[in-house]
Design an enzyme around this catalytic site. Sequence first.
Site, PDB file in Angstrom:
ATOM      1  N   ASP A 166       0.832  -1.208   0.000  1.00  0.00           N
ATOM      2  CA  ASP A 166       0.000   0.000   0.000  1.00  0.00           C
ATOM      3  C   ASP A 166       0.872   1.266   0.000  1.00  0.00           C
ATOM      4  OD1 ASP A 166      -1.990   1.895   0.504  1.00  0.00           O
ATOM      5  OD2 ASP A 166      -2.290   1.289   2.589  1.00  0.00           O
ATOM      6  N   HIS A 184      -4.107   4.024   6.763  1.00  0.00           N
ATOM      7  CA  HIS A 184      -2.988   3.635   5.894  1.00  0.00           C
ATOM      8  C   HIS A 184      -1.641   3.901   6.573  1.00  0.00           C
ATOM      9  CE1 HIS A 184      -5.642   3.106   2.387  1.00  0.00           C
ATOM     10  NE2 HIS A 184      -6.314   4.114   2.920  1.00  0.00           N
TER      11      HIS A 184
END
Length: 557
Positions: free
Chosen positions: A196, A369
């Site tokens: 990610d 995140h």
Amino acid sequence: MANRKKNKLRVIPLGGLEEIGKNMTVFEYGESIIVVDCGVAFPEDEMLGIDLVIPDVTYLEKNLSKVKGIIVTHGHEDHIGALPYVLNRIPVPVYGTDLTLALIENKLVEHQMLNRAELRAVRAGQTIQLGAFKVEFIRSTHSIADSVALAIHTPVGVVLHTSDFKIDHTPIEGEPIDLARIAELGKKGVLLLMADSTNVERPGYTMSERTVGETLDNVFKDAKSRIIVATFASNIHRIQQIVNSAMKFNRKVALNGRSMINVVKTAMKLGYLNIPPDVLIDIDWIQKLPRNQIVMITTGSQGEPMSALSRIASNSHRKVSIEKGDLVIISASPIPGNEKYISRVINDLFKQGANVIYEALVEVHVSGHARQEELKLIHRLVRPKFFMPVHGEYRHLKQHANLAQSLGMPEENIFIMENGQVLELSQRKAQIAGTVQAGSILIDGLGVGDVGNIVLRDRKHLSEDGLIVVVVTVNSDGKILTTPEVISRGFVYVKESEELMDEIRELTLEIIQKNLGKRKSSYANIKNNVKDELSSYLYQKTKRKPMILPVIIEIPC
């Protein structure tokens, strides 16, 4: 040639690169294909009238006999939102954890597709065999419960796909991310890491979700009137913390927004949300209780024009209107491109008399995140042979590649890919080996893919310069029976531009009379001439180029 290709693993992103959302990646080995995630993206400003954007799955349709299943890492829209559209064309089993599948079920029920879909539940720690692939589900932490990373065991090596994640050592629900298993895989050897990249530009660590609970407690303690909190419906951990703060300060909780109600019901049923029955009230009750005893949790944290919060802000909601002193908390950060919508909603809420708290003022949101230090930890634990940054715009992918290089990975082992490119891997080598068809399919209402670039171009043209329709009636002998009728939409206001309308009529009459006399002039040619000459004339007069639609109606003699 066929044998050589069979010994290669092919990794093909169909979405999620150089963009936010639309995540979908194909893994192919010999006669086996698995697909990871199946998400939507939200339309960009120039996509006028478009509701959603999904990946182009033509490659999967052409290789349908090889596709063993779709694996979904978690329940966010950018990972599950395209399933109702894709499963119509790729009818294969879908694998996901309990909450993820429950959210997918809600979507399939809306699309009347649940009976046709095959949903198979998995859990973190489990491994399943799909053709040539063994897929291992690894416990992860993100801004939604039941998230997993994937270790895809292939004949040429292991691929670790982190999906969306952060390293939260004190999650609201369940165990933290399984770093021990990730480290174990790294020790044994990982061929390819796909990680990610969304927060790679931010230094340090992403804060734990628990810090939001402390902030909410402080805000709730000082609130004297009604509290309205806007957040993502899928952020169950956030909803739990809002409920916890409400209970601490003796407030009842009402839900607003269809997706919020559906997700909360589903999460409560599966045990991911704990809300005592006496705390949850129907939205109709909010007028009957004192304002300092109410918390409303609503959708619309991205300022979407038709969302519940936008309608409250514009005073067009049927059941909720802002009163002076109400406290509105926007507990989310803007998805790139949505900043102006959120800004408009905040301004409208202030105008209605509310006090508004948002991320720029107080930490009422933390990201789901990983930031730089968390990403570095994953790279250090995994020590992959090759690396492919995923989930982000080009700048995110590039910064993540730079981060990997700073940790000692050779530049030639890092692949910044584009959607549709094929990364081919053997045990020792990786290279980009051609492309497949990839791109975006636009969803407009019930239409899937029937709006393309030409339609969007026409919509843009109409939005900028408007439309002129010129209607002329002729008989079969080629005689003009009526003065041309001119209809203007979005170009000029007819009542204030009579002179220009008369000039358009005269010029149209002139062009048609000139062309009707020519033997070889078909109506199609005449309409093209009207379009070209009127366009030049109007640009000269107004410096605008409206879309011109000439209509010739023929009446038999």
